[in-house]
Scaffold this motif. Structure first.
Motif, PDB file in Angstrom:
ATOM      1  N   MET A 131     -17.502  30.617  88.357  1.00 18.23           N
ATOM      2  CA  MET A 131     -18.244  29.250  88.766  1.00 18.23           C
ATOM      3  C   MET A 131     -19.641  29.275  89.248  1.00 18.23           C
ATOM      4  SD  MET A 131     -16.868  26.499  91.374  1.00 18.23           S
ATOM      5  CE  MET A 131     -15.026  26.588  90.864  1.00 18.23           C
ATOM      6  N   LEU A 132     -19.767  30.429  89.844  1.00 18.30           N
ATOM      7  CA  LEU A 132     -21.156  30.571  90.496  1.00 18.30           C
ATOM      8  C   LEU A 132     -22.153  31.077  89.269  1.00 18.30           C
ATOM      9  CD1 LEU A 132     -20.292  32.655  93.641  1.00 18.30           C
ATOM     10  CD2 LEU A 132     -21.150  30.637  93.853  1.00 18.30           C
ATOM     11  N   ARG A 133     -21.533  31.888  88.290  1.00 16.91           N
ATOM     12  CA  ARG A 133     -22.365  31.966  87.213  1.00 16.91           C
ATOM     13  C   ARG A 133     -22.913  31.090  86.335  1.00 16.91           C
ATOM     14  NH1 ARG A 133     -18.326  34.087  83.044  1.00 16.91           N
ATOM     15  NH2 ARG A 133     -18.257  31.959  83.044  1.00 16.91           N
ATOM     16  N   ASP A 134     -21.942  30.014  86.278  1.00 18.73           N
ATOM     17  CA  ASP A 134     -22.119  28.859  85.450  1.00 18.73           C
ATOM     18  C   ASP A 134     -23.139  27.961  86.246  1.00 18.73           C
ATOM     19  OD1 ASP A 134     -20.782  29.875  83.478  1.00 18.73           O
ATOM     20  OD2 ASP A 134     -18.938  28.477  83.788  1.00 18.73           O
ATOM     21  N   VAL A 135     -23.021  27.856  87.587  1.00 22.04           N
ATOM     22  CA  VAL A 135     -23.930  26.829  88.275  1.00 22.04           C
ATOM     23  C   VAL A 135     -25.152  27.529  88.303  1.00 22.04           C
ATOM     24  CG1 VAL A 135     -24.326  26.198  90.660  1.00 22.04           C
ATOM     25  CG2 VAL A 135     -22.108  26.178  89.869  1.00 22.04           C
ATOM     26  N   MET A 136     -25.358  28.763  88.606  1.00 25.41           N
ATOM     27  CA  MET A 136     -26.900  29.281  88.591  1.00 25.41           C
ATOM     28  C   MET A 136     -27.507  29.471  87.258  1.00 25.41           C
ATOM     29  SD  MET A 136     -27.359  30.262  91.646  1.00 25.41           S
ATOM     30  CE  MET A 136     -28.710  30.988  91.533  1.00 25.41           C
ATOM     31  N   SER A 137     -26.639  29.018  86.132  1.00 30.22           N
ATOM     32  CA  SER A 137     -27.278  29.124  84.928  1.00 30.22           C
ATOM     33  C   SER A 137     -27.405  27.672  84.155  1.00 30.22           C
ATOM     34  CB  SER A 137     -26.576  30.240  83.963  1.00 30.22           C
ATOM     35  OG  SER A 137     -25.364  29.713  83.775  1.00 30.22           O
ATOM     36  N   ALA A 138     -26.981  26.706  85.156  1.00 31.84           N
ATOM     37  CA  ALA A 138     -27.056  25.289  84.720  1.00 31.84           C
ATOM     38  C   ALA A 138     -26.300  24.659  83.873  1.00 31.84           C
ATOM     39  CB  ALA A 138     -28.480  24.842  84.394  1.00 31.84           C
ATOM     40  N   ARG A 139     -25.004  25.458  83.751  1.00 37.83           N
ATOM     41  CA  ARG A 139     -23.824  25.064  82.893  1.00 37.83           C
ATOM     42  C   ARG A 139     -22.736  24.526  83.604  1.00 37.83           C
ATOM     43  NH1 ARG A 139     -23.040  28.796  78.438  1.00 37.83           N
ATOM     44  NH2 ARG A 139     -20.703  28.966  79.198  1.00 37.83           N
ATOM     45  N   VAL A 140     -22.182  23.636  82.962  1.00 39.76           N
ATOM     46  CA  VAL A 140     -21.039  22.992  83.402  1.00 39.76           C
ATOM     47  C   VAL A 140     -20.012  24.081  83.726  1.00 39.76           C
ATOM     48  CG1 VAL A 140     -19.223  21.245  83.206  1.00 39.76           C
ATOM     49  CG2 VAL A 140     -21.365  20.705  82.333  1.00 39.76           C
ATOM     50  N   PRO A 141     -19.304  24.372  84.793  1.00 36.90           N
ATOM     51  CA  PRO A 141     -18.563  25.435  85.029  1.00 36.90           C
ATOM     52  C   PRO A 141     -17.146  25.013  84.373  1.00 36.90           C
ATOM     53  CG  PRO A 141     -19.056  24.663  87.159  1.00 36.90           C
ATOM     54  CD  PRO A 141     -19.829  23.891  86.183  1.00 36.90           C
ATOM     55  N   LEU A 142     -16.570  26.327  83.434  1.00 36.98           N
ATOM     56  CA  LEU A 142     -15.413  26.277  82.623  1.00 36.98           C
ATOM     57  C   LEU A 142     -14.230  25.539  83.633  1.00 36.98           C
ATOM     58  CD1 LEU A 142     -15.308  29.727  80.945  1.00 36.98           C
ATOM     59  CD2 LEU A 142     -15.827  27.383  79.934  1.00 36.98           C
ATOM     60  N   ILE A 143     -14.152  25.624  84.795  1.00 37.32           N
ATOM     61  CA  ILE A 143     -13.118  25.322  85.567  1.00 37.32           C
ATOM     62  C   ILE A 143     -12.899  23.705  85.589  1.00 37.32           C
ATOM     63  CG2 ILE A 143     -14.266  25.294  88.013  1.00 37.32           C
ATOM     64  CD1 ILE A 143     -11.691  26.281  89.378  1.00 37.32           C
ATOM     65  N   PHE A 144     -14.220  23.090  85.523  1.00 39.70           N
ATOM     66  CA  PHE A 144     -14.101  21.719  85.748  1.00 39.70           C
ATOM     67  C   PHE A 144     -14.278  21.051  84.140  1.00 39.70           C
ATOM     68  CE2 PHE A 144     -17.283  22.609  89.526  1.00 39.70           C
ATOM     69  CZ  PHE A 144     -15.956  22.324  90.434  1.00 39.70           C
ATOM     70  N   GLN A 145     -14.010  21.753  83.218  1.00 40.00           N
ATOM     71  CA  GLN A 145     -14.166  21.194  81.729  1.00 40.00           C
ATOM     72  C   GLN A 145     -12.499  21.108  81.512  1.00 40.00           C
ATOM     73  OE1 GLN A 145     -16.252  23.375  78.794  1.00 40.00           O
ATOM     74  NE2 GLN A 145     -17.839  24.087  80.273  1.00 40.00           N
ATOM     75  N   GLN A 146     -12.260  20.245  80.481  1.00 40.35           N
ATOM     76  CA  GLN A 146     -10.908  19.761  80.269  1.00 40.35           C
ATOM     77  C   GLN A 146     -10.162  20.906  79.624  1.00 40.35           C
ATOM     78  OE1 GLN A 146     -11.618  16.227  78.344  1.00 40.35           O
ATOM     79  NE2 GLN A 146     -11.997  14.955  80.060  1.00 40.35           N
ATOM     80  N   ASP A 147      -9.806  21.937  80.013  1.00 38.59           N
ATOM     81  CA  ASP A 147      -9.081  23.125  79.512  1.00 38.59           C
ATOM     82  C   ASP A 147      -8.331  23.575  80.500  1.00 38.59           C
ATOM     83  OD1 ASP A 147     -10.799  24.585  80.196  1.00 38.59           O
ATOM     84  OD2 ASP A 147     -11.483  25.118  78.448  1.00 38.59           O
ATOM     85  N   LEU A 148      -7.581  24.534  80.139  1.00 35.34           N
ATOM     86  CA  LEU A 148      -6.684  25.514  81.089  1.00 35.34           C
ATOM     87  C   LEU A 148      -7.441  26.562  81.421  1.00 35.34           C
ATOM     88  CD1 LEU A 148      -3.300  25.475  79.051  1.00 35.34           C
ATOM     89  CD2 LEU A 148      -4.042  23.767  80.769  1.00 35.34           C
ATOM     90  N   TYR A 149      -8.124  26.647  82.669  1.00 37.18           N
ATOM     91  CA  TYR A 149      -8.713  27.780  83.141  1.00 37.18           C
ATOM     92  C   TYR A 149      -8.141  28.068  84.643  1.00 37.18           C
ATOM     93  CZ  TYR A 149     -12.809  30.626  84.159  1.00 37.18           C
ATOM     94  OH  TYR A 149     -13.368  31.845  84.543  1.00 37.18           O
ATOM     95  N   ALA A 150      -8.381  27.244  85.623  1.00 36.83           N
ATOM     96  CA  ALA A 150      -7.637  27.702  86.846  1.00 36.83           C
ATOM     97  C   ALA A 150      -6.140  27.550  86.879  1.00 36.83           C
ATOM     98  CB  ALA A 150      -8.188  26.569  88.141  1.00 36.83           C
ATOM     99  N   THR A 151      -5.645  26.380  86.126  1.00 38.46           N
ATOM    100  CA  THR A 151      -4.267  26.550  85.663  1.00 38.46           C
ATOM    101  C   THR A 151      -3.567  27.661  85.183  1.00 38.46           C
ATOM    102  OG1 THR A 151      -4.570  24.064  85.230  1.00 38.46           O
ATOM    103  CG2 THR A 151      -2.547  25.010  84.599  1.00 38.46           C
ATOM    104  N   ALA A 152      -4.226  28.188  84.190  1.00 36.56           N
ATOM    105  CA  ALA A 152      -3.869  29.395  83.698  1.00 36.56           C
ATOM    106  C   ALA A 152      -3.907  30.751  84.657  1.00 36.56           C
ATOM    107  CB  ALA A 152      -4.813  29.872  82.444  1.00 36.56           C
TER     108      ALA A 152
END
Length: 203
Positions: A131-152
């Motif tokens: 999450m920190l990686r994605d925020v620092m690179s101006a990307r939408v964090p995978l955890i906030f996208q509509q797939d199984l990430y934190a759930t996995a």
């Protein structure tokens, strides 16, 4: 020893993912190294702070930093000559998530904490660095996208804990927990699996 190896491999894998994201964001070498370190130790650092584990794991054992440097340097050399495979970021991210989620759960479990805290600490260890990686690179964090990430991560940790409760050998429980996380990430990426969306109609 199993826990230590999981941690080191997870650090190396997440460092690779940090460099790949930095390259896609056109960062320089220092930016790539910083993003590799942030991805690799961000989740574990947050876990140690919340669990009051001092000194923090990478301060206590500098081999973690050496692993980050080595993994980042090798990745930089590789991508300088060869383009990374199309899904390389998703692959290394999934592997890092699986390894860190289970190792984080084991660390919390070793402190005698409740199963709920073990699940939360493991999931946070696996997801916070990315999450920190994605925020620092101006990307939408995978955890906030509509797939199984934190759930996995949560599902894999629950499987690990249940197998431990049933008396399975730790190595078996760890392996199956990691396998569940990897399988769910594959479902999300390859098949588009995701949690049901909330449908709310506002007046």
């Amino acid at each position: 020893m199993l826990l230590y190896l999981l941690d080191l491999i997870g650090v190396a894998v997440f460092a690779v993912s940090g460099v790949l994201v930095a390259a896609r964001s056109n960062m320089d070498l220092l930016g790539g190294l910083a993003l590799a370190a942030l991805t690799a130790i961000g989740g574990g650092t947050l876990r140690d702070v919340l669990l009051n584990r001092h000194p923090i794991f990478w301060v206590r054992d500098t081999r973690y930093l050496l692993v980050i440097l080595l993994a980042a340097a090798l990745t930089m050399v590789y991508i300088a000559f060869f383009p990374p495979p199309g899904h390389s970021l998703l692959i290394v991210d999934a592997l890092g998530l699986a390894l860190f989620a289970i190792s984080g759960a084991q660390i919390a479990q070793a402190q005698g904490l409740s199963w709920l805290i073990v699940v939360l600490m493991g999931a946070m260890t696996g997801t916070a660095g990315g999450m920190l990686r994605d925020v620092m690179s101006a990307r939408v964090p995978l955890i906030f996208q509509q797939d199984l990430y934190a759930t996995a991560a949560i599902a894999g940790i629950v499987v690990y804990l249940m197998l431990q409760k049933l008396g399975a050998h730790r190595a078996v429980a760890v392996s199956l927990g990691v396998a569940v996380i990897l399988f769910m990430r594959w479902l999300a990426v390859a098949c588009g699996a995701h949690l049901p969306r909330l449908h709310v109609t506002f007046p």
